[in-house]
Write a protein that holds these residues in place. Structure first.
Motif, mmCIF file in Angstrom:
data_model
loop_
_atom_site.group_PDB
_atom_site.id
_atom_site.type_symbol
_atom_site.label_atom_id
_atom_site.label_comp_id
_atom_site.label_asym_id
_atom_site.label_seq_id
_atom_site.Cartn_x
_atom_site.Cartn_y
_atom_site.Cartn_z
ATOM 1 N N MET A 110 -0.522 32.188 30.912
ATOM 2 C CA MET A 110 -1.862 32.359 31.457
ATOM 3 C C MET A 110 -2.509 33.588 30.831
ATOM 4 O O MET A 110 -3.651 33.568 30.408
ATOM 5 C CB MET A 110 -1.755 32.554 32.978
ATOM 6 C CG MET A 110 -3.074 32.385 33.688
ATOM 7 S SD MET A 110 -3.755 30.747 33.538
ATOM 8 C CE MET A 110 -2.695 29.872 34.689
ATOM 9 N N LEU A 120 -9.402 22.959 35.490
ATOM 10 C CA LEU A 120 -9.226 23.077 36.944
ATOM 11 C C LEU A 120 -9.860 21.889 37.671
ATOM 12 O O LEU A 120 -10.819 21.296 37.185
ATOM 13 C CB LEU A 120 -9.887 24.372 37.457
ATOM 14 C CG LEU A 120 -9.449 25.702 36.827
ATOM 15 C CD1 LEU A 120 -10.291 26.839 37.396
ATOM 16 C CD2 LEU A 120 -7.973 25.943 37.056
ATOM 17 N N THR A 123 -10.049 27.850 42.601
ATOM 18 C CA THR A 123 -8.642 28.211 42.277
ATOM 19 C C THR A 123 -8.558 29.173 41.081
ATOM 20 O O THR A 123 -7.489 29.688 40.778
ATOM 21 C CB THR A 123 -7.849 26.936 41.925
ATOM 22 O OG1 THR A 123 -8.464 26.324 40.773
ATOM 23 C CG2 THR A 123 -7.856 25.955 43.077
ATOM 24 N N LYS A 162 -5.445 31.577 39.955
ATOM 25 C CA LYS A 162 -4.677 31.157 38.771
ATOM 26 C C LYS A 162 -4.524 32.297 37.777
ATOM 27 O O LYS A 162 -3.467 32.500 37.196
ATOM 28 C CB LYS A 162 -5.377 29.971 38.099
ATOM 29 C CG LYS A 162 -5.105 28.639 38.758
ATOM 30 C CD LYS A 162 -4.948 27.547 37.720
ATOM 31 C CE LYS A 162 -4.861 26.206 38.413
ATOM 32 N NZ LYS A 162 -3.505 25.696 38.528
#
Ligand SMILES: Nc1ncnc2c1ncn2[C@@H]1O[C@H](COP(=O)(O)OP(=O)(O)O)[C@@H](O)[C@H]1O
Ligand SMILES: Cc1cn([C@H]2C[C@H](O)[C@@H](COP(=O)(O)O)O2)c(=O)[nH]c1=O
Ligand SMILES: [Zn+2]
Length: 280
Positions: free
Chosen positions: A8, A133, A138, A142
């Motif tokens: 990420m 997404l 979110t 995330k």
């Protein structure tokens, strides 16, 4: 878990340069060059606003006053039919933000599975990695609060598929001081409002409506014609299902499609009558 966080982070702050070459994989976020940091303080007389520049003091979202954050927030909306260049324009504006040394993240709807799930891809093949997404709410979870706080700009593609678009844009710009650049369809194949894209127009600093070229006459195309008989609003697809058309060819096209639908329906009814009477 650790590897997914590392993945990420690599999505958010890669060191790769941002190139505009065809089929070039573009990095979604940009290295973090020092950017001018500002602190706003509203003096006693509301008309006076003092802006001081601090080149060293890092201002995180949580440190800046609410007034300062909402003053620095922006929302820009890019709409139009399919093939109008919405995604291309979004990527170009992201490039401009990068050139100004700002940190950017790109989001798209995970409903868009036409090309690559983890990239925003234009119809010309220009790609940028992104977070796919189902809901914008979110996003902060995330990427993590710390990474979110450091963001200056958030790009959103295929915005018509996000039901929480309004609240996300409101919070990101008004509360968190982000620049949000949104690309999406204003209308569906019936020229009806598509998702919540039109709802964010009153929130926007700018709204840009782009046009494509009418596939039938080459004039500016403001609408998207669906070439198939499906009637559901959400139908993922490209040129095999949709084509951009001008007003005249949209109206003509709808007449032809409706006539074809009637012929198909009557054919189906005839076949049912035949199967019940002649060949039960
Ligand atoms: N009829 C058309 N009119 C305009 N561009 C088209 C058309 N058909 C294909 N294209 C291509 O689509 C590109 C735009 O792609 P993209 O930015 O992904 O559009 P959008 O996001 O609006 O669907 C154009 O640069 C052009 O090369
Ligand atoms: C008109 C219309 C389009 N869609 C889908 C088709 C595509 O997957 C996207 C739009 O893609 P773009 O080229 O990036 O604009 O939306 C749909 O589901 N319903 C419609 O009516
Ligand atoms: Zn036309």
């Amino acid at each position: 878990m650790r590897s997914s966080i590392a993945t990420m982070r690599s999505l958010l702050f890669p060191s790769l340069p941002f190139h505009h070459h065809r089929h070039q994989l573009l990095s979604p976020l940009f290295s973090n060059p020092k950017k001018p940091l500002f602190e706003f303080s509203i003096k006693s007389r509301p008309s006076r606003l003092t802006v001081r520049s601090h080149s060293s003091m890092p201002i995180k979202g949580s440190d800046r006053s609410a007034e300062a954050r909402c003053l620095s927030g922006e929302i820009h909306v890019i709409v139009g039919p399919m093939f109008a260049g919405k995604t291309t324009a979004l990527l170009r504006r992201i490039q401009c933000e990068v050139d100004k040394g700002r940190k950017v993240a790109m989001i798209k709807s995970d409903k868009d599975t036409r090309y690559l799930i983890d990239s925003v891809v234009t119809h010309d093949g220009v790609r940028m990695q992104c977070l796919a997404l189902s809901e914008l709410s979110t996003f902060q979870t995330k990427i993590g609060v710390e990474a979110y706080d450091k963001l200056d700009v958030i790009g959103v593609d295929e915005a018509q598929f996000f039901e929480d678009l309004y609240d996300f844009c409101c919070n990101a710009a008004d509360r968190d001081g982000k620049t949000v650049i949104v690309a999406g369809l204003d209308g569906d194949y019936l020229r009806r409002r598509f998702g919540s894209v039109l709802d964010i127009v009153p929130l926007a600093d700018s709204v840009t409506k782009l046009t494509a070229r009418c596939e039938l006459c080459g004039r500016p195309a403001h609408f998207t014609l669906r070439k198939t008989e499906q009637m559901e609003t959400e139908l993922i697809g490209g040129a095999e299902v949709y084509m951009p058309v001008c007003r005249q060819h949209y109206v003509n096209g709808q007449v032809v499609i409706e006539a074809a639908r009637l012929v198909l329906e009557s054919k189906k009814e005839l076949l049912e009558v035949y199967s019940e009477t002649v060949a039960p």
